[in-house]
Enzyme design. Structure first.
Site, mmCIF file in Angstrom:
data_model
loop_
_atom_site.group_PDB
_atom_site.id
_atom_site.type_symbol
_atom_site.label_atom_id
_atom_site.label_comp_id
_atom_site.label_asym_id
_atom_site.label_seq_id
_atom_site.Cartn_x
_atom_site.Cartn_y
_atom_site.Cartn_z
ATOM 1 N N ASP A 1 -6.672 -2.990 -7.709
ATOM 2 C CA ASP A 1 -7.218 -3.615 -6.505
ATOM 3 C C ASP A 1 -7.571 -5.064 -6.799
ATOM 4 O O ASP A 1 -7.924 -5.394 -7.939
ATOM 5 C CB ASP A 1 -8.464 -2.866 -6.006
ATOM 6 C CG ASP A 1 -8.793 -3.257 -4.571
ATOM 7 O OD1 ASP A 1 -8.213 -2.658 -3.653
ATOM 8 O OD2 ASP A 1 -9.602 -4.189 -4.373
ATOM 9 N N ARG B 1 0.812 -1.225 0.000
ATOM 10 C CA ARG B 1 0.000 0.000 0.000
ATOM 11 C C ARG B 1 0.844 1.274 0.000
ATOM 12 O O ARG B 1 0.428 2.296 0.536
ATOM 13 C CB ARG B 1 -0.960 0.044 1.194
ATOM 14 C CG ARG B 1 -2.092 -0.951 1.128
ATOM 15 C CD ARG B 1 -3.235 -0.427 0.271
ATOM 16 N NE ARG B 1 -4.199 -1.491 0.023
ATOM 17 C CZ ARG B 1 -5.309 -1.668 0.735
ATOM 18 N NH1 ARG B 1 -5.614 -0.861 1.694
ATOM 19 N NH2 ARG B 1 -6.115 -2.666 0.441
ATOM 20 N N ARG C 1 -6.210 11.173 -6.290
ATOM 21 C CA ARG C 1 -7.487 10.477 -6.161
ATOM 22 C C ARG C 1 -8.647 11.457 -6.315
ATOM 23 O O ARG C 1 -9.661 11.145 -6.958
ATOM 24 C CB ARG C 1 -7.591 9.741 -4.832
ATOM 25 C CG ARG C 1 -8.771 8.780 -4.821
ATOM 26 C CD ARG C 1 -8.938 8.095 -3.498
ATOM 27 N NE ARG C 1 -9.298 9.026 -2.439
ATOM 28 C CZ ARG C 1 -9.739 8.667 -1.248
ATOM 29 N NH1 ARG C 1 -9.851 7.399 -0.949
ATOM 30 N NH2 ARG C 1 -10.042 9.575 -0.342
ATOM 31 N N ARG D 1 -3.325 6.508 1.086
ATOM 32 C CA ARG D 1 -3.863 7.725 1.694
ATOM 33 C C ARG D 1 -2.957 8.421 2.703
ATOM 34 O O ARG D 1 -3.261 9.514 3.141
ATOM 35 C CB ARG D 1 -5.217 7.420 2.341
ATOM 36 C CG ARG D 1 -6.315 7.209 1.319
ATOM 37 C CD ARG D 1 -7.488 6.474 1.925
ATOM 38 N NE ARG D 1 -7.088 5.119 2.292
ATOM 39 C CZ ARG D 1 -7.885 4.223 2.858
ATOM 40 N NH1 ARG D 1 -9.116 4.549 3.165
ATOM 41 N NH2 ARG D 1 -7.451 3.013 3.122
ATOM 42 N N TYR E 1 -14.969 -12.002 -0.460
ATOM 43 C CA TYR E 1 -15.686 -10.747 -0.742
ATOM 44 C C TYR E 1 -16.877 -10.995 -1.666
ATOM 45 O O TYR E 1 -17.928 -10.378 -1.528
ATOM 46 C CB TYR E 1 -14.739 -9.717 -1.365
ATOM 47 C CG TYR E 1 -13.712 -9.184 -0.379
ATOM 48 C CD1 TYR E 1 -14.019 -8.104 0.451
ATOM 49 C CD2 TYR E 1 -12.459 -9.762 -0.255
ATOM 50 C CE1 TYR E 1 -13.094 -7.624 1.374
ATOM 51 C CE2 TYR E 1 -11.525 -9.289 0.661
ATOM 52 C CZ TYR E 1 -11.848 -8.223 1.472
ATOM 53 O OH TYR E 1 -10.944 -7.758 2.387
HETATM 54 O O1 CP3 Z 1 -0.159 -1.961 -2.449
HETATM 55 C C1 CP3 Z 1 -0.363 -1.082 -3.299
HETATM 56 O O2 CP3 Z 1 0.017 0.107 -3.145
HETATM 57 C C2 CP3 Z 1 -0.978 -1.464 -4.623
HETATM 58 C C3 CP3 Z 1 -2.397 -1.320 -4.747
HETATM 59 C C4 CP3 Z 1 -3.310 -2.181 -3.916
HETATM 60 C C5 CP3 Z 1 -4.531 -1.697 -3.371
HETATM 61 N N1 CP3 Z 1 -5.188 -2.752 -2.823
HETATM 62 C C6 CP3 Z 1 -4.991 -0.318 -3.445
HETATM 63 C C7 CP3 Z 1 -6.047 0.135 -2.532
HETATM 64 C C8 CP3 Z 1 -3.229 -3.544 -3.595
HETATM 65 C C9 CP3 Z 1 -2.101 -4.520 -3.855
HETATM 66 C C10 CP3 Z 1 -4.436 -3.887 -2.911
HETATM 67 C C11 CP3 Z 1 -4.735 -5.237 -2.454
HETATM 68 C C12 CP3 Z 1 -5.984 -5.481 -1.727
HETATM 69 N N2 CP3 Z 1 -7.195 -4.907 -1.904
HETATM 70 C C13 CP3 Z 1 -6.125 -6.499 -0.761
HETATM 71 C C14 CP3 Z 1 -5.051 -7.467 -0.341
HETATM 72 C C15 CP3 Z 1 -4.067 -6.862 0.585
HETATM 73 C C16 CP3 Z 1 -4.621 -6.500 1.938
HETATM 74 O O3 CP3 Z 1 -4.665 -5.271 2.208
HETATM 75 O O4 CP3 Z 1 -4.980 -7.386 2.703
HETATM 76 C C17 CP3 Z 1 -7.452 -6.455 -0.305
HETATM 77 C C18 CP3 Z 1 -8.054 -7.348 0.757
HETATM 78 C C19 CP3 Z 1 -8.125 -5.444 -1.053
HETATM 79 C C20 CP3 Z 1 -9.557 -5.066 -0.977
HETATM 80 C C21 CP3 Z 1 -9.725 -3.674 -0.511
HETATM 81 N N3 CP3 Z 1 -9.399 -2.557 -1.251
HETATM 82 C C22 CP3 Z 1 -10.202 -3.249 0.745
HETATM 83 C C23 CP3 Z 1 -10.645 -4.166 1.868
HETATM 84 C C24 CP3 Z 1 -10.164 -1.863 0.737
HETATM 85 C C25 CP3 Z 1 -10.704 -0.936 1.817
HETATM 86 C C26 CP3 Z 1 -9.753 -0.821 2.938
HETATM 87 C C27 CP3 Z 1 -8.977 0.443 2.812
HETATM 88 O O5 CP3 Z 1 -7.749 0.412 3.023
HETATM 89 O O6 CP3 Z 1 -9.611 1.487 2.528
HETATM 90 C C28 CP3 Z 1 -9.607 -1.440 -0.500
HETATM 91 C C29 CP3 Z 1 -9.358 -0.063 -0.935
HETATM 92 C C30 CP3 Z 1 -7.984 0.273 -1.421
HETATM 93 N N4 CP3 Z 1 -7.231 -0.509 -2.236
HETATM 94 C C31 CP3 Z 1 -7.295 1.484 -1.176
HETATM 95 C C32 CP3 Z 1 -6.082 1.409 -1.869
HETATM 96 C C33 CP3 Z 1 -5.015 2.458 -1.978
HETATM 97 C C34 CP3 Z 1 -7.822 2.652 -0.373
HETATM 98 C C35 CP3 Z 1 -8.893 3.296 -1.170
HETATM 99 C C36 CP3 Z 1 -8.904 4.787 -1.139
HETATM 100 O O7 CP3 Z 1 -7.974 5.433 -1.668
HETATM 101 O O8 CP3 Z 1 -9.884 5.302 -0.609
#
Ligand code: CP3
Length: 343
Positions: free
Chosen positions: A75, A25, A38, A29, A152
């Site tokens: 994602d 990540r 974003r 944010r 999910y």
């Molecule tokens: O790592 C990186 O920088 C690359 C991009 C990436 C994202 N999600 C961007 C993201 C990667 C590799 C993921 C993987 C992901 N997504 C996983 C597996 C890794 C983990 O965290 O366990 C999972 C379970 C998801 C599903 C997901 N996406 C959830 C549960 C959420 C909400 C939780 C949160 O952090 O807000 C997301 C949103 C998400 N994916 C964000 C980002 C940068 C935040 C969204 C935003 O900018 O508002």
């Protein structure tokens, strides 16, 4: 020619004085520039499907910190969306999806080869990045593991204990297994296109692997990872693969050998000493530092960085956190960690 990219050297088994480093990540944010981009895109999913802006947020942490790897900005839930599931994000709450409760829902999904039009912007992001990244930076592509993605799709949202997915597995295992099968096949097609578009490594995120126990773990976490990795390596000889069976506990032991993964990513619930003895003995490991240290910082962050570096210093290691960096992390703490690591 000798490999010059540090991340690829670690993945090929080389032990280095200073390990390569990136953060899960890392585009996120906690960075003001991420929030600005974003906002320009409108929302998170629009950002994922805007190739120029997705490439831009992927590059931001590379410019700021000089990490050894960039991870494609996308994602894990884009794949079910490409298969026909509905997906949206509730502000402050996380993902929401349409639910699959039985054979009907599964039948309504598209086939493994029907995802590429939907994913075209993601592949374009990979192509932009492979042109624009510094030559020493490795581009990592990724997908969710079938089990985690299925949790999910079945629940329609993130769940604490993945109860709806476990219930379907127990009550209608044929449908559950067919969903895992479809996701396994579609993941192979999706990752292959990422590699053709320039990704040099792929990582499989099984964030909820830890809730599968015993035989269920072998069947639905280990087996799909093995299938994906062996097929990826057959199609793309020499492609390094990272597996992240988060919170697998004792099931981390032998996971790399059993699946063919070149590197196993560790969460921060296992002790470093245990991981050195039981996991790193088989090859490269990644991760293990607690994400909260990027929030709390201070001397503890410096000490922990040095402790983890030292503990893994006898074998191949990629420095990373045990899970994603959180929105409340202080960007300055990343700089402090990098100074402690690189000297
Ligand atoms: O790592 C990186 O920088 C690359 C991009 C990436 C994202 N999600 C961007 C993201 C990667 C590799 C993921 C993987 C992901 N997504 C996983 C597996 C890794 C983990 O965290 O366990 C999972 C379970 C998801 C599903 C997901 N996406 C959830 C549960 C959420 C909400 C939780 C949160 O952090 O807000 C997301 C949103 C998400 N994916 C964000 C980002 C940068 C935040 C969204 C935003 O900018 O508002």
């Amino acid at each position: 020619m000798a490999e010059t990219k540090k991340l690829l050297r670690a993945l090929s088994g080389e032990t280095m004085d200073v390990p390569p480093v990136w953060l899960m990540r890392q585009a996120g944010r906690y960075l003001p520039e991420y929030k600005a981009t974003r906002a320009e895109a409108g929302d998170f999913l629009s950002l994922c499907y805007n190739s120029d802006l997705a490439a831009e947020v992927t590059l931001q942490p590379i410019r700021r910190y000089g990490f050894d790897a960039a991870i494609l900005f996308a994602d894990i839930l884009l794949l079910p969306q490409a298969l026909g599931a509905e997906l949206w994000f509730e502000t402050g709450e996380g993902p929401r999806m349409s639910t699959i409760t039985g054979a009907e829902g599964l039948k309504a999904l598209k086939g493994k080869d029907d995802i590429h039009d939907h994913m075209a912007p993601v592949y374009e992001t990979c192509r932009i990045l492979s042109r624009e990244l510094p030559k020493e930076t490795t581009l990592i592509g990724f997908a969710g593991a079938p089990w985690t993605v299925a949790t999910y799709m079945i629940a329609g949202r993130g769940t604490k204990d993945q109860a709806p997915a476990h219930a379907l597995r127990q009550e209608d295992e044929a449908t559950f297994a067919a969903l895992i099968e479809l996701l396994t096949e579609a993941t192979i097609e999706y990752l292959s296109k990422q590699v053709e578009a320039g990704c040099e490594v792929v990582k499989i995120f099984d964030s909820w692997a830890g809730s599968l126990k015993g035989e269920a773990f072998d069947k639905y976490a280990l087996e799909p990872a093995k299938r994906i990795i062996s097929e990826m390596k057959a199609r793309h000889p020499g492609l390094p693969c990272i597996a992240f069976p988060r919170e697998a506990g004792d099931k981390y032991i032998g996971f790399a050998k059993a699946t063919g993964a070149d590197c196993v990513a560790l969460d921060n619930s296992v002790s470093t000493e245990w991981a050195v003895e039981n996991v790193q003995k088989d090859g490269c490991v990644q991760g293990n530092m607690a994400p909260k240290l990027m929030v709390t910082g201070g001397q503890e962050l410096i000490d922990e960085t040095k402790r983890i570096k030292e503990a893994f210093s006898k074998g191949p290691h990629i420095f990373n956190l045990g899970h994603g960096i959180t929105p409340d992390a202080d960007p300055e703490n990343v700089t402090i960690m990098l100074e402690a690591l690189r000297g």
